[in-house]
Design a protein around this motif. Structure first.
Motif, PDB file in Angstrom:
ATOM      1  N   ASP A  88       6.476 -13.780  -8.615  1.00 35.09           N
ATOM      2  CA  ASP A  88       7.282 -13.286  -7.506  1.00 35.09           C
ATOM      3  C   ASP A  88       6.789 -11.899  -7.107  1.00 35.09           C
ATOM      4  O   ASP A  88       7.024 -10.922  -7.807  1.00 35.09           O
ATOM      5  N   ILE A  89       6.109 -11.820  -5.973  1.00 32.14           N
ATOM      6  CA  ILE A  89       5.516 -10.556  -5.542  1.00 32.14           C
ATOM      7  C   ILE A  89       6.598  -9.531  -5.179  1.00 32.14           C
ATOM      8  O   ILE A  89       6.405  -8.319  -5.321  1.00 32.14           O
ATOM      9  N   TYR A  90       7.761 -10.009  -4.742  1.00 39.83           N
ATOM     10  CA  TYR A  90       8.838  -9.074  -4.399  1.00 39.83           C
ATOM     11  C   TYR A  90       9.352  -8.373  -5.653  1.00 39.83           C
ATOM     12  O   TYR A  90       9.632  -7.167  -5.631  1.00 39.83           O
ATOM     13  N   ASP A  91       9.496  -9.118  -6.736  1.00 39.79           N
ATOM     14  CA  ASP A  91       9.914  -8.519  -7.997  1.00 39.79           C
ATOM     15  C   ASP A  91       8.909  -7.462  -8.440  1.00 39.79           C
ATOM     16  O   ASP A  91       9.274  -6.382  -8.927  1.00 39.79           O
ATOM     17  N   GLU A  92       7.627  -7.772  -8.253  1.00 41.04           N
ATOM     18  CA  GLU A  92       6.564  -6.836  -8.624  1.00 41.04           C
ATOM     19  C   GLU A  92       6.706  -5.535  -7.830  1.00 41.04           C
ATOM     20  O   GLU A  92       6.567  -4.424  -8.372  1.00 41.04           O
ATOM     21  N   MET A  93       6.998  -5.651  -6.557  1.00 41.87           N
ATOM     22  CA  MET A  93       7.114  -4.462  -5.714  1.00 41.87           C
ATOM     23  C   MET A  93       8.391  -3.679  -6.004  1.00 41.87           C
ATOM     24  O   MET A  93       8.399  -2.443  -5.944  1.00 41.87           O
ATOM     25  N   ILE A  94       9.459  -4.383  -6.326  1.00 39.30           N
ATOM     26  CA  ILE A  94      10.704  -3.698  -6.691  1.00 39.30           C
ATOM     27  C   ILE A  94      10.480  -2.819  -7.911  1.00 39.30           C
ATOM     28  O   ILE A  94      10.866  -1.645  -7.945  1.00 39.30           O
ATOM     29  N   GLU A  95       9.862  -3.378  -8.950  1.00 36.55           N
ATOM     30  CA  GLU A  95       9.589  -2.609 -10.169  1.00 36.55           C
ATOM     31  C   GLU A  95       8.667  -1.430  -9.883  1.00 36.55           C
ATOM     32  O   GLU A  95       8.907  -0.304 -10.357  1.00 36.55           O
ATOM     33  N   MET A  96       7.633  -1.681  -9.129  1.00 39.47           N
ATOM     34  CA  MET A  96       6.657  -0.646  -8.817  1.00 39.47           C
ATOM     35  C   MET A  96       7.310   0.501  -8.046  1.00 39.47           C
ATOM     36  O   MET A  96       7.083   1.681  -8.333  1.00 39.47           O
ATOM     37  N   ASN A  97       8.169   0.160  -7.080  1.00 42.34           N
ATOM     38  CA  ASN A  97       8.821   1.189  -6.285  1.00 42.34           C
ATOM     39  C   ASN A  97       9.819   1.989  -7.115  1.00 42.34           C
ATOM     40  O   ASN A  97       9.972   3.204  -6.923  1.00 42.34           O
ATOM     41  N   MET A  98      10.504   1.341  -8.032  1.00 45.32           N
ATOM     42  CA  MET A  98      11.440   2.051  -8.906  1.00 45.32           C
ATOM     43  C   MET A  98      10.699   3.039  -9.803  1.00 45.32           C
ATOM     44  O   MET A  98      11.226   4.110 -10.129  1.00 45.32           O
ATOM     45  N   ASP A  99       9.478   2.689 -10.187  1.00 46.39           N
ATOM     46  CA  ASP A  99       8.665   3.616 -10.989  1.00 46.39           C
ATOM     47  C   ASP A  99       8.361   4.892 -10.214  1.00 46.39           C
ATOM     48  O   ASP A  99       8.142   5.955 -10.810  1.00 46.39           O
ATOM     49  N   PHE A 100       8.338   4.806  -8.877  1.00 46.16           N
ATOM     50  CA  PHE A 100       8.092   5.974  -8.026  1.00 46.16           C
ATOM     51  C   PHE A 100       9.396   6.660  -7.598  1.00 46.16           C
ATOM     52  O   PHE A 100       9.371   7.546  -6.745  1.00 46.16           O
ATOM     53  N   GLY A 101      10.520   6.216  -8.179  1.00 47.22           N
ATOM     54  CA  GLY A 101      11.794   6.836  -7.852  1.00 47.22           C
ATOM     55  C   GLY A 101      12.499   6.246  -6.656  1.00 47.22           C
ATOM     56  O   GLY A 101      13.496   6.804  -6.184  1.00 47.22           O
ATOM     57  N   ARG A 146       0.825  -1.206   0.000  1.00 48.89           N
ATOM     58  CA  ARG A 146       0.000   0.000   0.000  1.00 48.89           C
ATOM     59  C   ARG A 146       0.865   1.264   0.000  1.00 48.89           C
ATOM     60  O   ARG A 146       0.561   2.238  -0.701  1.00 48.89           O
ATOM     61  N   ALA A 147       1.945   1.240   0.763  1.00 45.24           N
ATOM     62  CA  ALA A 147       2.815   2.414   0.839  1.00 45.24           C
ATOM     63  C   ALA A 147       3.509   2.685  -0.501  1.00 45.24           C
ATOM     64  O   ALA A 147       3.676   3.838  -0.900  1.00 45.24           O
ATOM     65  N   ILE A 148       3.899   1.615  -1.208  1.00 43.29           N
ATOM     66  CA  ILE A 148       4.513   1.791  -2.527  1.00 43.29           C
ATOM     67  C   ILE A 148       3.526   2.456  -3.484  1.00 43.29           C
ATOM     68  O   ILE A 148       3.866   3.397  -4.209  1.00 43.29           O
ATOM     69  N   SER A 149       2.285   1.977  -3.477  1.00 45.56           N
ATOM     70  CA  SER A 149       1.267   2.521  -4.389  1.00 45.56           C
ATOM     71  C   SER A 149       0.970   3.992  -4.105  1.00 45.56           C
ATOM     72  O   SER A 149       0.472   4.713  -4.967  1.00 45.56           O
TER      73      SER A 149
END
Length: 337
Positions: free
Chosen positions: A301-314, A258-261
């Motif tokens: 892999d949910i961790y990979d998903e979150m890594i990509e998502m967080n990188m999109d937010f800088g 949620r925090a990443i989003s």
């Protein structure tokens, strides 16, 4: 998939890839329409046919969707995986940048320059033309002109500037950091003319090693890199401990999601080798067992998903050795505020 650099081992890579593609076919035909599956499978076969396995490194990654068909070779070992998802799984690319010491080694003197690509203490390759570069100007025919100290210094500066431009031209294709092997005087002079100083390590391998074999130089260079990395990792761990004490650290996967989003996460910390298949139910992460990783609607892999998502937010990611995050189950995040 893992691959091999030398014969006869790389001769097996084509068969391994074919087996992975067969798994892709089976899963696509089960998960999507035959029309879509056929288009993707055809693109995958065409991409695989273009790969020259004699040029393989330590791993081979293929990325295919309706718009993209590309492959990448990495000088690191990976976990062999077939991933079918709405986004590409790029963790191994990210890990190659962040978790391994992948760098260029510029062997520099006032007369000559060599450029080597290295991973940890191993040589990936030494570059050919325009390397090795030789400083023809420092041996100018007009000896009177070249004899003056100021003119000689200028000629050396011009040579270093030419070397720097060639290094940066190569870095455009693969933007790795640069470690310089040279004497102290040359290191400081090179930094004066370098266009991208931020890409150069703020330490160097002392001594003129121009006549040494590439593997011998890299072996010594990695000792410098290890010291640098130890300090960097200790600094990042200090950030983590500080965040915990300031209540700016999250360890629950759904809280992090949620925090990443919301763009609130600065840094994700994850142990190397940690993977977790999951599904999303009402925007909540639910872990599933490895046995169900290939099921429809399962995120590999949910961790990979979150890594990509967080990188999109800088945001960024730090990979830590196994066991470093035991009390957080291997995964955590530092918030921006």
């Amino acid at each position: 998939m893992n691959s091999h650099r030398t014969k006869p081992d790389y001769l097996k890579d084509e068969l391994v890839l074919k087996n992975h593609i067969k798994e892709v076919e089976t899963r696509l035909l089960a998960d999507t329409t035959k029309k879509d599956a056929t288009k993707l499978i055809d693109k995958l076969h065409a991409l695989a046919a273009d790969i020259d396995h004699s040029r393989n490194l330590d791993s081979l990654l293929l990325f295919v969707n309706h718009d993209v068909a590309e492959f990448s070779r990495l000088p690191i070992k990976v976990v062999d995986r077939v991933i079918i998802d709405n986004t590409f799984a790029t963790r191994d690319l990210v890990r190659s940048i962040h978790a391994e010491s992948h760098y260029y080694l510029l062997v520099l003197s006032q007369d000559k320059a060599r450029l080597i690509e290295a991973l940890n203490d191993k040589v990936v390759k030494e570059f050919g033309s325009p390397f090795p570069m030789e400083n023809q100007q420092s041996f100018a025919k007009n000896k009177t002109q070249a004899a003056t100290a100021s003119r000689q210094s200028s000629l050396i500066g011009e040579f270093f500037n030419q070397v720097d431009k060639e290094v940066n031209s190569i870095r455009k294709q693969n933007p790795l950091p640069v470690l310089i092997s040279t004497v102290e005087e040359n290191y400081s002079e090179y930094l004066k003319v370098a266009d991208e100083k931020q890409s150069i390590y703020d330490t160097y391998l002392n001594k003129n090693r121009m006549a040494e074999k590439d593997h011998a130089i890299v072996s010594e260079a990695y000792k410098i890199i290890e010291t640098y990395n130890t300090k960097r990792n200790n600094d990042r761990k200090a950030e983590l401990l500080k965040a915990v004490s300031e209540n700016k650290f999250l360890s629950d996967t759904n809280d992090i999601w949620r925090a990443i989003s919301q763009g609130k996460i600065q840094t994700l910390f994850i142990e190397q080798g940690l993977f977790q298949p999951a599904i999303l139910e009402d925007d909540k992460i639910v872990y599933v067992s490895e046995d169900h990783r290939t099921d429809k609607d399962v995120i590999d892999d949910i961790y990979d998903e979150m890594i990509e998502m967080n990188m999109d937010f800088g945001g960024d990611v730090v990979f830590l050795p196994k066991g470093e995050l035991d009390k957080f189950n291997g995964f955590g995040a530092v918030t921006r505020y």
